[in-house]
Motif scaffolding. Structure first.
Motif, PDB file in Angstrom:
ATOM      1  N   PHE A 228       0.865  -1.002   0.159  1.00  0.00           N
ATOM      2  CA  PHE A 228       0.056   0.072  -0.028  1.00  0.00           C
ATOM      3  C   PHE A 228       0.898   1.255   0.045  1.00  0.00           C
ATOM      4  O   PHE A 228       1.912   1.131   0.705  1.00  0.00           O
ATOM      5  CB  PHE A 228      -0.907  -0.049   1.338  1.00  0.00           C
ATOM      6  CG  PHE A 228      -2.241  -0.751   1.057  1.00  0.00           C
ATOM      7  CD1 PHE A 228      -3.106  -0.599   0.507  1.00  0.00           C
ATOM      8  CD2 PHE A 228      -2.040  -2.264   1.646  1.00  0.00           C
ATOM      9  CE1 PHE A 228      -4.300  -1.510   0.400  1.00  0.00           C
ATOM     10  CE2 PHE A 228      -3.059  -2.905   1.570  1.00  0.00           C
ATOM     11  CZ  PHE A 228      -4.226  -2.661   0.936  1.00  0.00           C
ATOM     12  N   ALA A 229       0.373   2.114  -0.738  1.00  0.00           N
ATOM     13  CA  ALA A 229       1.107   3.484  -0.884  1.00  0.00           C
ATOM     14  C   ALA A 229      -0.146   4.665  -0.828  1.00  0.00           C
ATOM     15  O   ALA A 229      -1.080   4.524  -1.411  1.00  0.00           O
ATOM     16  CB  ALA A 229       2.195   3.623  -1.726  1.00  0.00           C
ATOM     17  N   PRO A 230       0.094   5.968  -0.274  1.00  0.00           N
ATOM     18  CA  PRO A 230      -0.798   6.606  -0.376  1.00  0.00           C
ATOM     19  C   PRO A 230      -1.046   7.293  -1.886  1.00  0.00           C
ATOM     20  O   PRO A 230      -0.014   7.294  -2.699  1.00  0.00           O
ATOM     21  CB  PRO A 230      -0.386   7.900   0.428  1.00  0.00           C
ATOM     22  CG  PRO A 230       1.208   7.749   0.724  1.00  0.00           C
ATOM     23  CD  PRO A 230       1.322   6.288   0.461  1.00  0.00           C
ATOM     24  N   PRO A 231      -2.186   7.710  -2.324  1.00  0.00           N
ATOM     25  CA  PRO A 231      -2.386   8.478  -3.638  1.00  0.00           C
ATOM     26  C   PRO A 231      -1.378   9.316  -3.571  1.00  0.00           C
ATOM     27  O   PRO A 231      -1.089  10.297  -2.873  1.00  0.00           O
ATOM     28  CB  PRO A 231      -3.691   8.831  -3.678  1.00  0.00           C
ATOM     29  CG  PRO A 231      -4.379   8.356  -2.339  1.00  0.00           C
ATOM     30  CD  PRO A 231      -3.512   7.968  -1.436  1.00  0.00           C
ATOM     31  N   GLY A 232      -0.877   9.644  -5.198  1.00  0.00           N
ATOM     32  CA  GLY A 232       0.350  10.540  -5.201  1.00  0.00           C
ATOM     33  C   GLY A 232       1.675  10.256  -4.925  1.00  0.00           C
ATOM     34  O   GLY A 232       2.507  11.156  -4.863  1.00  0.00           O
ATOM     35  N   ALA A 233       1.920   8.885  -4.247  1.00  0.00           N
ATOM     36  CA  ALA A 233       3.297   8.668  -3.792  1.00  0.00           C
ATOM     37  C   ALA A 233       4.249   8.704  -4.981  1.00  0.00           C
ATOM     38  O   ALA A 233       3.555   8.455  -6.171  1.00  0.00           O
ATOM     39  CB  ALA A 233       3.118   7.285  -3.024  1.00  0.00           C
ATOM     40  N   PHE A 234       5.278   9.031  -4.849  1.00  0.00           N
ATOM     41  CA  PHE A 234       6.511   9.007  -5.773  1.00  0.00           C
ATOM     42  C   PHE A 234       6.574   7.622  -6.609  1.00  0.00           C
ATOM     43  O   PHE A 234       6.487   7.552  -7.514  1.00  0.00           O
ATOM     44  CB  PHE A 234       7.728   9.364  -5.108  1.00  0.00           C
ATOM     45  CG  PHE A 234       8.956   9.359  -6.021  1.00  0.00           C
ATOM     46  CD1 PHE A 234       8.967  10.428  -7.107  1.00  0.00           C
ATOM     47  CD2 PHE A 234       9.851   8.500  -6.187  1.00  0.00           C
ATOM     48  CE1 PHE A 234       9.874  10.672  -8.114  1.00  0.00           C
ATOM     49  CE2 PHE A 234      10.997   8.410  -7.220  1.00  0.00           C
ATOM     50  CZ  PHE A 234      10.826   9.654  -8.226  1.00  0.00           C
ATOM     51  N   VAL A 235       6.312   6.523  -5.810  1.00  0.00           N
ATOM     52  CA  VAL A 235       6.485   5.245  -6.449  1.00  0.00           C
ATOM     53  C   VAL A 235       5.043   4.572  -6.277  1.00  0.00           C
ATOM     54  O   VAL A 235       4.463   4.289  -5.182  1.00  0.00           O
ATOM     55  CB  VAL A 235       7.391   4.147  -5.419  1.00  0.00           C
ATOM     56  CG1 VAL A 235       7.361   2.826  -5.953  1.00  0.00           C
ATOM     57  CG2 VAL A 235       8.764   4.586  -5.685  1.00  0.00           C
ATOM     58  N   ARG A 236       4.448   4.638  -7.527  1.00  0.00           N
ATOM     59  CA  ARG A 236       3.048   4.324  -7.476  1.00  0.00           C
ATOM     60  C   ARG A 236       2.767   2.902  -7.264  1.00  0.00           C
ATOM     61  O   ARG A 236       3.429   1.944  -7.424  1.00  0.00           O
ATOM     62  CB  ARG A 236       2.564   4.504  -8.988  1.00  0.00           C
ATOM     63  CG  ARG A 236       2.500   6.188  -9.214  1.00  0.00           C
ATOM     64  CD  ARG A 236       2.039   6.329 -10.656  1.00  0.00           C
ATOM     65  NE  ARG A 236       0.578   6.008 -10.663  1.00  0.00           N
ATOM     66  CZ  ARG A 236      -0.046   6.068 -11.634  1.00  0.00           C
ATOM     67  NH1 ARG A 236       0.367   6.582 -12.901  1.00  0.00           N
ATOM     68  NH2 ARG A 236      -1.421   5.503 -11.780  1.00  0.00           N
ATOM     69  N   SER A 237       1.401   2.485  -6.729  1.00  0.00           N
ATOM     70  CA  SER A 237       1.121   1.189  -6.439  1.00  0.00           C
ATOM     71  C   SER A 237      -0.223   0.895  -6.826  1.00  0.00           C
ATOM     72  O   SER A 237      -1.030   1.910  -6.855  1.00  0.00           O
ATOM     73  CB  SER A 237       1.122   0.815  -4.894  1.00  0.00           C
ATOM     74  OG  SER A 237       0.884  -0.285  -4.477  1.00  0.00           O
ATOM     75  N   ALA A 238      -0.719  -0.179  -7.067  1.00  0.00           N
ATOM     76  CA  ALA A 238      -2.248  -0.587  -7.365  1.00  0.00           C
ATOM     77  C   ALA A 238      -2.751  -0.663  -5.961  1.00  0.00           C
ATOM     78  O   ALA A 238      -4.146  -0.891  -6.199  1.00  0.00           O
ATOM     79  CB  ALA A 238      -2.191  -2.104  -8.158  1.00  0.00           C
ATOM     80  N   ALA A 239      -2.121  -0.536  -4.781  1.00  0.00           N
ATOM     81  CA  ALA A 239      -2.684  -0.654  -3.568  1.00  0.00           C
ATOM     82  C   ALA A 239      -2.701   0.842  -2.910  1.00  0.00           C
ATOM     83  O   ALA A 239      -1.476   1.189  -2.621  1.00  0.00           O
ATOM     84  CB  ALA A 239      -1.968  -1.754  -2.901  1.00  0.00           C
ATOM     85  N   LEU A 240      -3.606   1.398  -2.732  1.00  0.00           N
ATOM     86  CA  LEU A 240      -3.803   2.544  -2.137  1.00  0.00           C
ATOM     87  C   LEU A 240      -4.437   2.562  -0.744  1.00  0.00           C
ATOM     88  O   LEU A 240      -5.243   1.998  -0.546  1.00  0.00           O
ATOM     89  CB  LEU A 240      -4.459   3.689  -3.017  1.00  0.00           C
ATOM     90  CG  LEU A 240      -4.365   3.916  -4.290  1.00  0.00           C
ATOM     91  CD1 LEU A 240      -5.088   4.693  -5.120  1.00  0.00           C
ATOM     92  CD2 LEU A 240      -2.897   4.269  -4.535  1.00  0.00           C
ATOM     93  N   THR A 241      -3.596   3.528   0.132  1.00  0.00           N
ATOM     94  CA  THR A 241      -4.134   3.574   1.490  1.00  0.00           C
ATOM     95  C   THR A 241      -4.900   4.957   1.753  1.00  0.00           C
ATOM     96  O   THR A 241      -4.238   5.974   1.123  1.00  0.00           O
ATOM     97  CB  THR A 241      -3.114   3.559   2.650  1.00  0.00           C
ATOM     98  OG1 THR A 241      -3.660   3.670   4.051  1.00  0.00           O
ATOM     99  CG2 THR A 241      -1.910   4.478   2.284  1.00  0.00           C
ATOM    100  N   TYR A 242      -6.019   4.954   1.993  1.00  0.00           N
ATOM    101  CA  TYR A 242      -6.493   6.171   2.481  1.00  0.00           C
ATOM    102  C   TYR A 242      -6.687   6.782   3.980  1.00  0.00           C
ATOM    103  O   TYR A 242      -7.120   7.747   4.430  1.00  0.00           O
ATOM    104  CB  TYR A 242      -8.226   6.246   2.030  1.00  0.00           C
ATOM    105  CG  TYR A 242      -8.268   5.828   0.616  1.00  0.00           C
ATOM    106  CD1 TYR A 242      -7.744   6.540  -0.438  1.00  0.00           C
ATOM    107  CD2 TYR A 242      -8.816   4.506   0.168  1.00  0.00           C
ATOM    108  CE1 TYR A 242      -7.769   6.011  -1.758  1.00  0.00           C
ATOM    109  CE2 TYR A 242      -9.152   4.125  -1.057  1.00  0.00           C
ATOM    110  CZ  TYR A 242      -8.445   4.906  -2.132  1.00  0.00           C
ATOM    111  OH  TYR A 242      -8.552   4.634  -3.364  1.00  0.00           O
ATOM    112  N   ASP A 243      -6.158   5.791   4.978  1.00  0.00           N
ATOM    113  CA  ASP A 243      -6.128   5.970   6.248  1.00  0.00           C
ATOM    114  C   ASP A 243      -4.836   5.304   6.822  1.00  0.00           C
ATOM    115  O   ASP A 243      -4.806   4.073   7.045  1.00  0.00           O
ATOM    116  CB  ASP A 243      -7.161   5.399   6.846  1.00  0.00           C
ATOM    117  CG  ASP A 243      -7.342   5.556   8.427  1.00  0.00           C
ATOM    118  OD1 ASP A 243      -6.219   5.555   9.018  1.00  0.00           O
ATOM    119  OD2 ASP A 243      -8.446   5.585   9.123  1.00  0.00           O
ATOM    120  N   MET A 244      -3.791   5.946   7.000  1.00  0.00           N
ATOM    121  CA  MET A 244      -2.591   5.274   7.369  1.00  0.00           C
ATOM    122  C   MET A 244      -2.503   4.715   8.698  1.00  0.00           C
ATOM    123  O   MET A 244      -1.426   4.120   8.924  1.00  0.00           O
ATOM    124  CB  MET A 244      -1.397   6.527   7.336  1.00  0.00           C
ATOM    125  CG  MET A 244      -1.226   7.131   5.818  1.00  0.00           C
ATOM    126  SD  MET A 244      -0.124   6.193   4.908  1.00  0.00           S
ATOM    127  CE  MET A 244       1.466   6.575   5.592  1.00  0.00           C
TER     128      MET A 244
END
Length: 177
Positions: free
Chosen positions: A34-50
């Motif tokens: 998981f990575a936050p939206p807009g992270a430098f390294v993109r991921s197919a898994a996004l977190t909206y609540d860290m």
């Protein structure tokens, strides 16, 4: 009889058509961190609540489908908030920066009636994270997905049919032709 995957998933996927469960079967396994939206390294898994789905926590989704269309979906996660109960469902659209972009739950019988919002008509993968933040769930159905109508797994902050969206993973689900 069974066929494709949606293109563009930003995760490693292992696909086998015609393997394991007889001629014409389909299986897929994909995973991501998981990575936050807009992270430098993109991921197919996004977190909206860290707090509930920390960056670098991990998800794996596996789908197996028989030539007759029966489908099994399995999900495993690690690194989530220990002891927290999560709701997880297959959703209609891919993940995006806006948590609502994944659309609604995939439904075998498409309906807005409350009695169709259940684990028999949808793919529910609810779980409670263990003391290490790991969890897993499996759903099995006699039906398969329709082409282009199942594209992600959304993690909600509570089990059941409601709850805020705290994570999303774009998944290349196969479908029944």
């Amino acid at each position: 009889m069974v066929a494709g995957i949606c293109a563009g998933a930003l995760a490693a996927a292992v696909l086998a058509v015609g393997g394991g469960d007889g001629a014409g079967g389909y299986s897929m396994r994909t995973d991501a961190q998981f990575a936050p939206p807009g992270a430098f390294v993109r991921s197919a898994a996004l977190t909206y609540d860290m707090k509930l789905v920390p960056a670098a926590s991990w998800i794996e989704v596996e789908q197996r489908m028989t030539s007759g269309g029966a489908t099994s979906v399995r999900m495993r996660v690690t690194g989530l908030k220990p002891g927290h109960a999560y709701g997880v469902h297959v959703h209609k659209k891919p993940c995006a920066a806006d948590p609502m972009a994944a659309g609604g739950h995939y439904q075998h019988v498409v309906s807005s009636q409350a009695h169709h919002v259940n684990a028999e008509n949808e793919v529910w993968l609810d779980f409670t994270a263990d003391e290490r933040g790991a969890g897993q769930a499996r759903a099995q159905h006699s039906w398969g997905f329709r082409q282009g109508e199942a594209a992600s797994v959304v993690i909600h902050d509570a089990p059941g049919s409601k709850g805020g969206r705290v994570g999303c993973f774009t998944v290349p689900f196969g479908w029944v032709a």
